[in-house]
Scaffold this active site. Structure first.
Site, PDB file in Angstrom:
ATOM      1  N   ARG A 199      12.105   8.783  -2.188  1.00 47.73           N
ATOM      2  CA  ARG A 199      12.584   7.391  -2.850  1.00 47.73           C
ATOM      3  C   ARG A 199      13.668   7.118  -1.775  1.00 47.73           C
ATOM      4  O   ARG A 199      14.713   7.425  -1.763  1.00 47.73           O
ATOM      5  CB  ARG A 199      13.436   7.684  -4.180  1.00 47.73           C
ATOM      6  CG  ARG A 199      13.373   6.342  -5.007  1.00 47.73           C
ATOM      7  CD  ARG A 199      13.939   6.556  -6.410  1.00 47.73           C
ATOM      8  NE  ARG A 199      13.120   7.221  -7.051  1.00 47.73           N
ATOM      9  CZ  ARG A 199      12.055   6.560  -7.691  1.00 47.73           C
ATOM     10  NH1 ARG A 199      11.755   5.395  -7.700  1.00 47.73           N
ATOM     11  NH2 ARG A 199      11.252   7.351  -8.348  1.00 47.73           N
ATOM     12  N   GLU A 203       3.302   9.620  -7.344  1.00 48.96           N
ATOM     13  CA  GLU A 203       2.611   8.155  -6.743  1.00 48.96           C
ATOM     14  C   GLU A 203       2.701   8.137  -5.315  1.00 48.96           C
ATOM     15  O   GLU A 203       3.876   8.313  -4.814  1.00 48.96           O
ATOM     16  CB  GLU A 203       3.339   7.281  -7.303  1.00 48.96           C
ATOM     17  CG  GLU A 203       2.758   5.594  -6.993  1.00 48.96           C
ATOM     18  CD  GLU A 203       3.219   4.583  -7.300  1.00 48.96           C
ATOM     19  OE1 GLU A 203       3.279   3.523  -6.632  1.00 48.96           O
ATOM     20  OE2 GLU A 203       4.091   4.557  -8.160  1.00 48.96           O
ATOM     21  N   ARG A 252       5.880   8.257   2.365  1.00 54.64           N
ATOM     22  CA  ARG A 252       5.771   9.137   1.388  1.00 54.64           C
ATOM     23  C   ARG A 252       4.626  10.116   1.334  1.00 54.64           C
ATOM     24  O   ARG A 252       4.488  11.303   1.043  1.00 54.64           O
ATOM     25  CB  ARG A 252       5.927   8.389  -0.126  1.00 54.64           C
ATOM     26  CG  ARG A 252       6.139   9.524  -1.201  1.00 54.64           C
ATOM     27  CD  ARG A 252       6.149   8.602  -2.472  1.00 54.64           C
ATOM     28  NE  ARG A 252       7.258   7.830  -2.858  1.00 54.64           N
ATOM     29  CZ  ARG A 252       7.527   7.299  -4.026  1.00 54.64           C
ATOM     30  NH1 ARG A 252       6.601   7.653  -4.945  1.00 54.64           N
ATOM     31  NH2 ARG A 252       8.409   6.776  -3.946  1.00 54.64           N
ATOM     32  N   ARG A 278      13.639  -1.255   0.359  1.00 51.74           N
ATOM     33  CA  ARG A 278      13.962  -1.282  -1.157  1.00 51.74           C
ATOM     34  C   ARG A 278      15.254  -0.941  -1.392  1.00 51.74           C
ATOM     35  O   ARG A 278      15.700   0.478  -0.848  1.00 51.74           O
ATOM     36  CB  ARG A 278      12.997  -0.554  -1.860  1.00 51.74           C
ATOM     37  CG  ARG A 278      11.783  -1.200  -1.625  1.00 51.74           C
ATOM     38  CD  ARG A 278      10.542  -0.523  -2.357  1.00 51.74           C
ATOM     39  NE  ARG A 278       9.066  -1.152  -2.157  1.00 51.74           N
ATOM     40  CZ  ARG A 278       8.178  -0.869  -2.722  1.00 51.74           C
ATOM     41  NH1 ARG A 278       7.999   0.160  -3.484  1.00 51.74           N
ATOM     42  NH2 ARG A 278       6.893  -1.266  -2.428  1.00 51.74           N
ATOM     43  N   SER A 295      -0.842   2.681  -5.011  1.00 53.70           N
ATOM     44  CA  SER A 295      -1.128   1.582  -6.088  1.00 53.70           C
ATOM     45  C   SER A 295      -2.241   0.718  -5.550  1.00 53.70           C
ATOM     46  O   SER A 295      -1.945   0.040  -4.283  1.00 53.70           O
ATOM     47  CB  SER A 295       0.166   1.400  -6.981  1.00 53.70           C
ATOM     48  OG  SER A 295       0.901   0.505  -6.209  1.00 53.70           O
TER      49      SER A 295
END
Length: 421
Positions: A271, A343, A383, A256, A346
């Site tokens: 991140r 987070e 993460r 990403r 999800s």
């Protein structure tokens, strides 16, 4: 992609969904116009084709002046048919473009609002009482597990090395996720990290999130940000047997650009540009999708229980949903050094939105092809190392290994510092 029958029967449902997302209602009107234009173009083309076929039957029986007139009209009509056919092609392209601009219809019950308007459904576990918690990067450096300095030296900011017990921790975590997935009947998969544009577009990642995606221009391929993309495209243009949901667990490296996150989470591995993940993906009948969504969430929570970190489950607000999702639940783990939840998983119900784009169908009881529903959910990712290290840290910088993870780390019950604190 939106079902045109819903558009024609009840456009106000689409307008309400757009309002809930904070997106333009004019996109609905644009789609209505494009749909009407296409139907008009098709009707005109079909009328000309019908006349052309009728003339084809009359010409052989005609003579003299009548035949000459029919032949002249046939020649004239041939040009009109070609023009009308081109107009249909143009109208169909405009209709598809208008469909692609419209986000999925938000599921009833999803909270309205934006990023901060989520609803907390539950909090699970007890937050550890740590007077002065070290953050995951300090712990990772003490353990010889995380090296961001050399990651930046070799690849730039937001890259890192996982070394020693850091590498073992990630591999163990993802292997445990795969083991759980197999236990529940999901098919384990190692998927391509590069996909064609149609796979990325079909899953909805070339809209608002296009800036987040790495593209290899020379090859016209995209690096995936999640194995959701290759798993969704796996059955594109196929008709599935969906007597029961068809489920996969895809292990992949993910990439990403983090284009919109300048200055956010620059420390550590929260991140980053590259990470590994095990993602669940399910194909089912649309009427099964709501219950399937809750099932994926339960499997995510089971994994979080295994790593023994406190977490909460939130119902994401409509304005914070991706374009493909009709409903999304996030699991957020407690991060002691930040004093807040972050987070880590999800799960999204994408209803028929992706499958309509990718032409994934099943046969109903009458044998008629119908559009399938698709869902996805994260089972473990890099993460997770953050809350695992921080919640299980000890005063001397060592970290207790959750019991369920110990077999995947050679039986270790404690990770010991390799550097002086």
């Amino acid at each position: 992609m939106i079902d045109l029958r819903l558009l024609r029967d009840d456009p106000d449902v689409l307008r309400a969904s757009q309002r809930a997302r904070g997106e333009s209602e004019s996109a609905v009107d644009d789609l209505i116009g494009a749909d009407e234009s296409r139907r008009t173009a098709v009707q005109h083309f079909e009328g000309l084709r019908a006349e052309q076929k009728q003339l084809g039957k009359q010409v052989p029986r005609a003579t003299g002046a009548e035949k000459e007139a029919l032949l002249a009209r046939t020649k004239e009509l041939s040009g009109e048919v070609k023009t009308a056919e081109a107009a249909v092609t143009e109208a169909e392209a405009a209709l598809r473009a208008a469909q692609l601009r419209l986000s999925n219809v938000v599921e009833d019950g999803a909270p309205a609002g934006g990023e901060d308007d989520y609803v907390v459904l539950r909090e699970v576990g007890t937050k550890p009482d740590i007077a002065e918690p070290r953050d995951h990067l300090e712990l990772g450096e003490l353990l010889g597990a995380i090296d961001v300095e050399r990651g930046a030296k070799v690849s730039g900011s937001r890259f890192y090395y996982l070394t020693g017990v850091g590498a073992l921790l990630q591999l163990g975590l993802l292997q445990m996720a795969i083991a759980q997935a197999v236990e529940y009947g999901l098919t384990p998969s190692i998927v391509p990290a590069l996909v064609k544009p149609e796979a990325m577009e079909g899953t909805g990642f070339l809209g608002a999130h296009a800036s987040e995606v790495y593209r290899l221009e020379a090859d016209d391929l995209y690096l995936v940000g999640t194995s959701e993309v290759p798993l969704a495209a796996y059955h594109s243009n196929e008709i599935l047997d969906l007597g029961e949901p068809v489920r996969y667990a895809g292990w992949s490296s993910c990439f990403r650009r983090e284009a919109g996150s300048y200055g956010r989470d620059v420390r550590g591995i929260i991140r980053v540009h590259q990470f590994d993940k095990v993602e669940m993906f399910s194909y089912c009948r649309p009427e099964q999708a709501h219950d399937e969504h809750l099932r994926l969430l339960a499997w995510e929570e089971e994994m979080l229980a295994k790593v023994e970190v406190p977490y909460r489950v939130i119902d994401t607000a409509a304005g914070d949903l991706g374009s493909s999702a009709a409903r999304k639940y996030d699991c957020e783990a407690w991060v002691p050094s930040q004093g807040r939840y972050r987070e880590v998983t999800s799960t999204s119900n994408c209803t028929t939105f992706q499958a309509r784009r990718l032409n994934i169908r099943y046969r109903d009881e009458a044998g008629k092809p119908q559009i399938a529903a698709t869902l996805n959910g994260t089972l473990a990712t890099t993460r997770w190392i953050v809350p695992i290290l921080e919640n299980h840290q000890r005063p001397d910088g060592s970290v207790t290994v959750p019991k369920a993870l110990q077999p995947y780390l050679g039986g270790r019950d404690v990770l010991e510092p390799v550097k002086r604190s």
